[in-house]
Write an enzyme that holds these catalytic residues in place. Structure first.
Site, PDB file in Angstrom:
ATOM      1  N   CYS A   1      10.472   0.648   3.021  1.00 29.06           N
ATOM      2  CA  CYS A   1      11.386  -0.448   3.338  1.00 29.06           C
ATOM      3  C   CYS A   1      12.837  -0.028   3.195  1.00 29.06           C
ATOM      4  O   CYS A   1      13.720  -0.562   3.868  1.00 29.06           O
ATOM      5  CB  CYS A   1      11.086  -1.658   2.450  1.00 29.06           C
TER       6      CYS A   1
ATOM      7  N   LYS B   1      -2.650  -7.840  -7.780  1.00 25.29           N
ATOM      8  CA  LYS B   1      -3.494  -7.967  -6.609  1.00 25.29           C
ATOM      9  C   LYS B   1      -3.081  -6.855  -5.644  1.00 25.29           C
ATOM     10  O   LYS B   1      -2.028  -6.895  -5.026  1.00 25.29           O
ATOM     11  CB  LYS B   1      -3.312  -9.333  -5.944  1.00 25.29           C
TER      12      LYS B   1
ATOM     13  N   GLU C   1      11.902  -5.027  11.691  1.00 22.77           N
ATOM     14  CA  GLU C   1      11.741  -3.827  10.879  1.00 22.77           C
ATOM     15  C   GLU C   1      10.825  -2.859  11.619  1.00 22.77           C
ATOM     16  O   GLU C   1       9.816  -3.251  12.198  1.00 22.77           O
ATOM     17  CB  GLU C   1      11.148  -4.170   9.512  1.00 22.77           C
TER      18      GLU C   1
ATOM     19  N   TRP D   1       0.800  -1.221   0.000  1.00 24.03           N
ATOM     20  CA  TRP D   1       0.000   0.000   0.000  1.00 24.03           C
ATOM     21  C   TRP D   1       0.832   1.270   0.000  1.00 24.03           C
ATOM     22  O   TRP D   1       0.323   2.346  -0.320  1.00 24.03           O
ATOM     23  CB  TRP D   1      -0.905   0.026   1.242  1.00 24.03           C
ATOM     24  N   ASN D   2       2.109   1.217   0.357  1.00 25.09           N
ATOM     25  CA  ASN D   2       2.818   2.461   0.652  1.00 25.09           C
ATOM     26  C   ASN D   2       3.171   3.292  -0.586  1.00 25.09           C
ATOM     27  O   ASN D   2       3.282   4.512  -0.509  1.00 25.09           O
ATOM     28  CB  ASN D   2       4.059   2.211   1.513  1.00 25.09           C
TER      29      ASN D   2
ATOM     30  N   GLY E   1       6.511  -6.549   0.009  1.00 30.35           N
ATOM     31  CA  GLY E   1       5.813  -6.471   1.284  1.00 30.35           C
ATOM     32  C   GLY E   1       6.665  -7.024   2.402  1.00 30.35           C
ATOM     33  O   GLY E   1       7.899  -7.058   2.318  1.00 30.35           O
TER      34      GLY E   1
ATOM     35  N   GLU F   1      10.652  -8.591  -3.022  1.00 30.70           N
ATOM     36  CA  GLU F   1      11.256  -7.387  -2.457  1.00 30.70           C
ATOM     37  C   GLU F   1      10.600  -7.201  -1.102  1.00 30.70           C
ATOM     38  O   GLU F   1       9.456  -6.777  -0.998  1.00 30.70           O
ATOM     39  CB  GLU F   1      11.010  -6.199  -3.393  1.00 30.70           C
ATOM     40  N   LEU F   2      11.360  -7.534  -0.051  1.00 29.84           N
ATOM     41  CA  LEU F   2      10.767  -7.643   1.287  1.00 29.84           C
ATOM     42  C   LEU F   2      11.245  -6.504   2.186  1.00 29.84           C
ATOM     43  O   LEU F   2      11.691  -5.471   1.715  1.00 29.84           O
ATOM     44  CB  LEU F   2      11.093  -9.017   1.871  1.00 29.84           C
TER      45      LEU F   2
END
Length: 451
Positions: A259, A155, A356, A131-132, A203, A225-226
């Site tokens: 992130c 999605k 995080e 969402w960011n 996410g 990409e975490l």
């Protein structure tokens, strides 16, 4: 059936909802997307680029409207949202120029009369998006995948339906039928993975593990990409004032909900107090308020539960020996605001040392010396990015080679550049986005050999 819901983070008010698809709609949408992809892959790369350039024009023509929707749903300042839209348009133009050359077949001399490789699309790529950055994250994945001849099914996060829908409308107005949105519940994601040919996810690490497990079950290529907990190392010979200003900009922009932001400030004894004082002075200048107002410099968090989780991390840190130098108080005003917060003397007993921190909270880690700063930088499950501040650039380069991260920035905070690959190692994921390396993630590098 779970709804997609917009909630204004500045007020806490729900402003929009839409229902998820009925279960049968996913297969219908994917059948249509596969048919569109069969035609799309037959176009030349230059022809695909031409269609995508029309989307770049649409983004620029509707940038204020689109940025307003992102501000409404995510809570970011208008200036930050406009920058997101502009960077997304730049991304399309970058790949439109780069892709025709990089996706051209290569002749590779062997004992054959003719041999080489061609870069061919995989088919339909599913993207499970956060969402960011609801415009940038989607297009960062989709543009190179589309340039390569794939179709893309997105999605979206449940909290950004209006931004996502408007992006889809602009894509349709550009003539793109190979980009679609899946309005599905989480429990339909595995079925979407099964029916698609590859998966991109941005996410949390926890969700990334679940996505990777599902993709592995169905043998689908993934790019993950975490999360990140980027170290920001300040050495004794650094320009302390510049480092503090950069650190504050990186940590508190977008309400700290990035992130790739600097999150762990690692300082050596010689400059520790000077840096902390300067950093706190920068943080004190921030002003929370309506993200649409030009005077606002610190926006709210996106959701109430995210703010509660962040505050719990702060309370835990203080309970385990961290010193609260600034902020740390839960506001009583409407909306999901949280003050710029600085935690000094963060130690391994604190959750924020290992987890995080997704919000405007900075942790200060005091290193014994330069070698200990490097140890602290690597003492994390994450490996997305890192920064080193030093006047000795050769020494900084030598340290950079020892840091376990996907990128290291010297005398600058971490960021993404269209021309450079973006991604991480360890619990920050695998695969790369952006640059030529991102272009090759969702292609079949097919070998040809002729006697």
């Amino acid at each position: 059936m779970t709804a997609f819901t917009s909630c204004n983070p500045a007020t806490g008010e729900v402003v929009y909802t839409r229902a998820a698809w009925p279960e049968t709609q996913l297969s219908v949408a994917l059948a249509q997307l596969r048919e569109a992809q069969r035609l799309w892959r037959e176009l030349t790369v230059a022809e695909r680029a031409g269609q995508l350039l029309r989307l770049a024009d649409q983004l620029q023509a509707h940038r204020e409207e689109l940025a307003g929707l992102v501000t409404l749903e995510v809570g970011k300042r208008t200036a930050e949202c406009l920058a997101e839209i502009d960077k997304s348009a730049q991304l399309i133009r970058y790949y439109a120029q780069l892709a025709p050359e990089l996706l051209a077949s290569l002749e590779i001399p062997t004992q054959a009369s003719r041999s080489g490789v061609a870069f061919e699309p995989l088919g339909t790529v599913l993207a499970v998006m956060p969402w960011n950055y609801p415009i940038w994250q989607v297009l960062r994945f989709a543009v190179p995948a589309l340039m390569a001849g794939n179709a893309c099914l997105v999605k979206p996060a449940p909290s950004v339906p209006q931004s996502t829908q408007r992006l889809l409308e602009l894509a349709r107005a550009s003539g793109l039928s190979v980009l679609d949105v899946a309005w599905i519940d989480h429990d339909q994601v595995e079925e979407a993975i099964r029916q698609c040919d590859a998966v991109a996810f941005t996410g949390s690490t926890q969700t990334g593990r679940a996505i990777a497990a599902l993709a592995g079950r169905h043998l689908k290529k993934t790019v993950l990409e975490l999360g990140g907990s980027n170290p920001f190392i300040v050495l004794a010979d650094a320009d302390v004032a510049a480092a503090a200003q950069d650190a504050a900009n990186s940590r508190f922009r977008d309400a700290g909900q990035s992130c790739n932001a600097a999150k762990r400030m690692i300082v050596v004894p010689e400059i520790a107090e000077a840096f902390i004082d300067a950093f706190c002075a920068e943080a004190t200048k921030l002003r929370a308020g309506d993200p649409r107002h030009p005077a606002t410099t610190l926006s709210p968090l996106t959701r109430a539960d995210l703010r509660e989780a962040l505050h719990a991390q702060v309370l835990d840190a203080v309970a385990h020996g961290a010193e609260l130098r600034l902020g740390g108080q839960m506001p009583a005003s409407p909306g999901f605001f949280y003050p710029a917060t600085v935690l000094d003397r963060v130690n391994p007993d604190c959750r924020v040392y290992h987890e995080e921190v997704f919000g405007p909270v900075a942790g200060i880690l005091r290193a014994r010396d330069e070698a200990d700063a490097l140890r602290l930088a690597n003492d994390t499950p994450f490996g997305l990015g890192a920064s080193i501040y030093s006047a000795d650039k050769e020494r900084a380069w030598a340290l950079a080679r020892q840091i376990e991260a996907g990128s290291v920035f010297i005398n600058r905070h971490t960021s993404s550049d269209l021309r450079l690959p973006f991604g991480g190692v360890k619990s920050s994921g695998y695969g790369r986005e952006l640059s030529e390396f991102g272009l090759y993630e969702f292609v079949n590098v097919k070998t040809y050999w002729q006697k």
